[in-house]
Design a protein around this motif. Structure first.
Motif, mmCIF file in Angstrom:
data_model
loop_
_atom_site.group_PDB
_atom_site.id
_atom_site.type_symbol
_atom_site.label_atom_id
_atom_site.label_comp_id
_atom_site.label_asym_id
_atom_site.label_seq_id
_atom_site.Cartn_x
_atom_site.Cartn_y
_atom_site.Cartn_z
ATOM 1 N N ILE A 25 0.865 -1.183 0.000
ATOM 2 C CA ILE A 25 0.000 0.000 0.000
ATOM 3 C C ILE A 25 0.898 1.228 0.000
ATOM 4 O O ILE A 25 1.883 1.282 0.736
ATOM 5 N N THR A 26 0.569 2.198 -0.850
ATOM 6 C CA THR A 26 1.368 3.415 -0.949
ATOM 7 C C THR A 26 0.441 4.615 -0.945
ATOM 8 O O THR A 26 -0.513 4.664 -1.727
ATOM 9 N N ALA A 27 0.716 5.560 -0.071
ATOM 10 C CA ALA A 27 -0.064 6.792 -0.052
ATOM 11 C C ALA A 27 0.143 7.528 -1.372
ATOM 12 O O ALA A 27 1.115 7.295 -2.083
ATOM 13 N N THR A 28 -0.769 8.414 -1.695
ATOM 14 C CA THR A 28 -0.662 9.180 -2.934
ATOM 15 C C THR A 28 0.670 9.920 -2.988
ATOM 16 O O THR A 28 1.053 10.605 -2.039
ATOM 17 N N ALA A 29 1.365 9.736 -4.089
ATOM 18 C CA ALA A 29 2.635 10.426 -4.319
ATOM 19 C C ALA A 29 2.597 11.001 -5.728
ATOM 20 O O ALA A 29 1.986 10.419 -6.627
ATOM 21 N N THR A 30 3.234 12.134 -5.915
ATOM 22 C CA THR A 30 3.307 12.764 -7.225
ATOM 23 C C THR A 30 4.663 12.467 -7.850
ATOM 24 O O THR A 30 5.699 12.603 -7.203
ATOM 25 N N TYR A 31 4.636 12.034 -9.087
ATOM 26 C CA TYR A 31 5.852 11.691 -9.828
ATOM 27 C C TYR A 31 5.994 12.630 -11.014
ATOM 28 O O TYR A 31 4.994 13.040 -11.615
ATOM 29 N N THR A 32 7.212 12.945 -11.354
ATOM 30 C CA THR A 32 7.507 13.757 -12.530
ATOM 31 C C THR A 32 8.157 12.871 -13.579
ATOM 32 O O THR A 32 9.141 12.171 -13.289
ATOM 33 N N VAL A 33 7.602 12.898 -14.774
ATOM 34 C CA VAL A 33 8.168 12.151 -15.896
ATOM 35 C C VAL A 33 8.772 13.171 -16.847
ATOM 36 O O VAL A 33 8.121 14.145 -17.234
ATOM 37 N N THR A 34 10.024 12.951 -17.216
ATOM 38 C CA THR A 34 10.717 13.826 -18.151
ATOM 39 C C THR A 34 10.992 13.066 -19.434
ATOM 40 O O THR A 34 11.508 11.936 -19.396
ATOM 41 N N VAL A 35 10.632 13.659 -20.540
ATOM 42 C CA VAL A 35 10.859 13.067 -21.853
ATOM 43 C C VAL A 35 12.020 13.827 -22.505
ATOM 44 O O VAL A 35 12.029 15.055 -22.501
ATOM 45 N N THR A 36 12.979 13.074 -23.039
ATOM 46 C CA THR A 36 14.158 13.683 -23.675
ATOM 47 C C THR A 36 14.263 13.177 -25.107
ATOM 48 O O THR A 36 14.182 11.963 -25.343
ATOM 49 N N ASP A 37 14.424 14.096 -26.040
ATOM 50 C CA ASP A 37 14.560 13.668 -27.436
ATOM 51 C C ASP A 37 16.038 13.505 -27.818
ATOM 52 O O ASP A 37 16.938 13.705 -26.992
ATOM 53 N N ALA A 38 16.286 13.177 -29.108
ATOM 54 C CA ALA A 38 17.647 12.921 -29.599
ATOM 55 C C ALA A 38 18.535 14.154 -29.530
ATOM 56 O O ALA A 38 19.765 14.041 -29.505
ATOM 57 N N ASN A 39 17.938 15.355 -29.467
ATOM 58 C CA ASN A 39 18.717 16.596 -29.380
ATOM 59 C C ASN A 39 18.876 17.066 -27.934
ATOM 60 O O ASN A 39 19.280 18.213 -27.707
ATOM 61 N N SER A 40 18.529 16.224 -26.987
ATOM 62 C CA SER A 40 18.594 16.522 -25.551
ATOM 63 C C SER A 40 17.595 17.579 -25.097
ATOM 64 O O SER A 40 17.731 18.148 -24.011
ATOM 65 N N ALA A 41 16.596 17.867 -25.934
ATOM 66 C CA ALA A 41 15.505 18.751 -25.488
ATOM 67 C C ALA A 41 14.609 17.944 -24.559
ATOM 68 O O ALA A 41 14.404 16.738 -24.757
ATOM 69 N N THR A 42 14.074 18.592 -23.534
ATOM 70 C CA THR A 42 13.262 17.874 -22.556
ATOM 71 C C THR A 42 11.903 18.544 -22.349
ATOM 72 O O THR A 42 11.725 19.737 -22.593
ATOM 73 N N ALA A 43 10.960 17.735 -21.902
ATOM 74 C CA ALA A 43 9.642 18.201 -21.483
ATOM 75 C C ALA A 43 9.240 17.321 -20.310
ATOM 76 O O ALA A 43 9.562 16.121 -20.266
ATOM 77 N N PHE A 47 2.214 13.128 -12.607
ATOM 78 C CA PHE A 47 1.004 12.345 -12.351
ATOM 79 C C PHE A 47 1.061 11.862 -10.911
ATOM 80 O O PHE A 47 2.120 11.811 -10.294
ATOM 81 N N SER A 48 -0.105 11.536 -10.368
ATOM 82 C CA SER A 48 -0.193 11.014 -8.995
ATOM 83 C C SER A 48 -0.502 9.528 -9.051
ATOM 84 O O SER A 48 -1.233 9.064 -9.924
#
Length: 124
Positions: A25-43, A47-48
């Motif tokens: 069982i895990t209490a609600t936690a917020t995670y950040t997902v980072t997407v990186t392309d071939a040019n090292s640009a990120t977004a 999500f919880s």
């Protein structure tokens, strides 16, 4: 992103998929997902995630006897816990005629007897 090791989940860095079977069982936690392309640009975006306990059913009343034409009080033979609220209840097979089943609480309610439900005496 990294999923907590104790949860039984893993994060695939190539696809972004979270897979596995939660084991704790895990209490609600917020995670950040980072997407990186071939040019090292990120977004990034977040999500919880919550891991709830498994739903359970506990027998509260193992057996109940009712008598025809004798008033009875409502009773709840099985109680539910855990899972994700709200819980709902079902019963099978169908209860005898006159008994009501509350799908929100699991309570069984006998029919109400009114003061006027007795036959009216006839005058001769």
């Amino acid at each position: 992103m990294r999923c907590p090791a104790s949860t039984g989940l893993s994060f695939n860095t190539s696809t972004g998929a979270i897979t596995g079977t939660p084991t704790a069982i895990t209490a609600t936690a917020t995670y950040t997902v980072t997407v990186t392309d071939a040019n090292s640009a990120t977004a990034s975006n977040t999500f919880s995630l919550t891991v709830n306990g498994a739903v359970s059913a506990t027998q509260a009343i193992p057996s109940k006897g009712l008598t025809v034409n004798v008033a009875a009080t409502p009773f709840t033979p099985v109680t539910g816990a855990g899972g994700t609220s709200p819980l709902s209840y079902g019963v099978a097979p169908a209860l005898p005629t006159g008994l009501s089943f509350n799908t929100s609480t699991g309570a069984i309610t006998p029919p109400r007897r009114s003061a006027t439900s007795s036959p009216t005496p006839r005058m001769s």
